[in-house]
Design an enzyme around this catalytic site. Sequence first.
Site: not given
Length: 286
Positions: A82, A104, A179-180, A210
Site C-alpha cells: 500500500d 504512490d 486517511h485517518g 474508515s
Amino acid sequence: MPVVSLKEIVDRAFADRYGVPAINIVNDLTLQAVLTAAGRAKSPVIVQTSVKTVRSMGAKVLFSMWTSMTDEIEVPVSLHLDHCPYRDVITECLDLGWNSVLFDASEMPVDENQRQTVEVVAEARRHGAHVEGEIEAITGVEDGVGSDTEAKRQSLDRSLEFIEATGIDVFAPSIGNAHGAYESEPQLDFDRVSDLVSAHPIPIALHGGSGMTDSQFRDLIARGCAKVNISTSMKMTYMQSSLAHLKTAEESGKWDPPTLFNAVTTDVEALVTGLTDTFGSAGKAW
C-alpha cells in the site's frame, strides 16, 4: 484456493458490483485474524502492508509469514503493498512475490508521476503482478506517507489520460475522502466515480474508508469501487482491544498473554466479518 492476483479479485468485484475489503495488517496476529474471518465469511480479501510494516518486520519475514498462513487458504486472497513512493521497496516486494503494489507518486508533478508509473507497471508485469495508481494525493498521512493538505484534483480528461497511458489495473481517485479518522460524516463526490467508470471501465479503489457510513460504502461500490481500503479502523480495533484487556488484567492482577491475543483476535475478526457484510463480499469466494 491458491493466492490469486489482485486483478482477478477486483475485476470480479467490479463486474458484479461488490466491494472487497483491502485491510492493512500490522503483525502476524492481525494477518491470521483477517484470513480466518475472510474464510469464515467465504469472502475474497486483499491483505495490505504499509511501507512502515514492511520495514519494521522485514520484507522477507513478512512474506514468509504470508506464504505460511495462506498455504491452505480456501478463499481468494492477494498481497498488496500500500501507498509506496519508494521504488526500491517496490522492487524488493515484487521480487519476493507481492501480488500488487500501489505506486504512490501523487506528490510528484503529474507528468513525472505518469512516467514513473509506466515504469512500475512494466516492472510489475515482469513478475506477473499488478499496479494501483493515483494521480492526486488522498488527504491525510497514512503510516508516514502523505500530507494533511488537500491536493488539487485533476480533470476527468487528465485522469483518463493517466489511466490509459500507464496501463494501471486499479485507479484511486480523490473524492473528498481522507486517511485517518473523520471528525464528521465526509462529503464525497460520488459522481466523480461514476464519471470515471463511465468513460473508462476500471475498478476503483476507495481510500479512507474508515469512518464512512454503510450507505456511502454501498453507493460507491455500486458505482464501481471494487477495492475498499481499511487501515485506521484496523489499528483502532487492535489497540483499543489491547488496551481494554490490559486494563482488565491490571485490575485482576492476572497477566496472561495468550488471553490478550485471543481477545484481540476475536475483535479483529468481528471487524472483518462486519466489513464483508457491508461491502457485499460475503459468500463471493470462488
